[in-house]
Design a protein around this motif. Sequence first.
Motif: not given
Length: 113
Positions: A33-41, A89-94, A107-109, A7-10
């Motif tokens: 189960m969870a989703w995390y995200r990380q934006a640059p910086g 952000a980049e989204y990560y499954c956990n 996966t990038q959003v 998934g993900g996209g623009s």
Amino acid sequence: VQLQASGGGSVQSGGSLRLSCVASGSVFSIDAMAWYRQAPGKQRELVAEITRRGDANYADSVEGRFAISRNNVNTVNQQMNNLKPEDSAEYYCNARVRAYHYWGQGTQVTVSS
């Protein structure tokens, strides 16, 4: 436990996206189960989590816009509506097994204004 996210996209602001994650391996040992995200910086942050019982909790920033669900013991989805540029952000499954965390690939959003 291995995790495969998709998934993900623009999209433009106000749009919707859906993320999915499939777990394999010792899936019956997964407590949540969870989703995390990380934006640059920025630090990685919890977006939403759903337990084996189906209890869900969300970050304040996404409450009412995102919905996490589990199709079965090894699949978690996240419907993201009314997306905002700050959701980019980049989204990560956990997957959490007791105190141990397993991570899928990101996966990038990207949400444009």
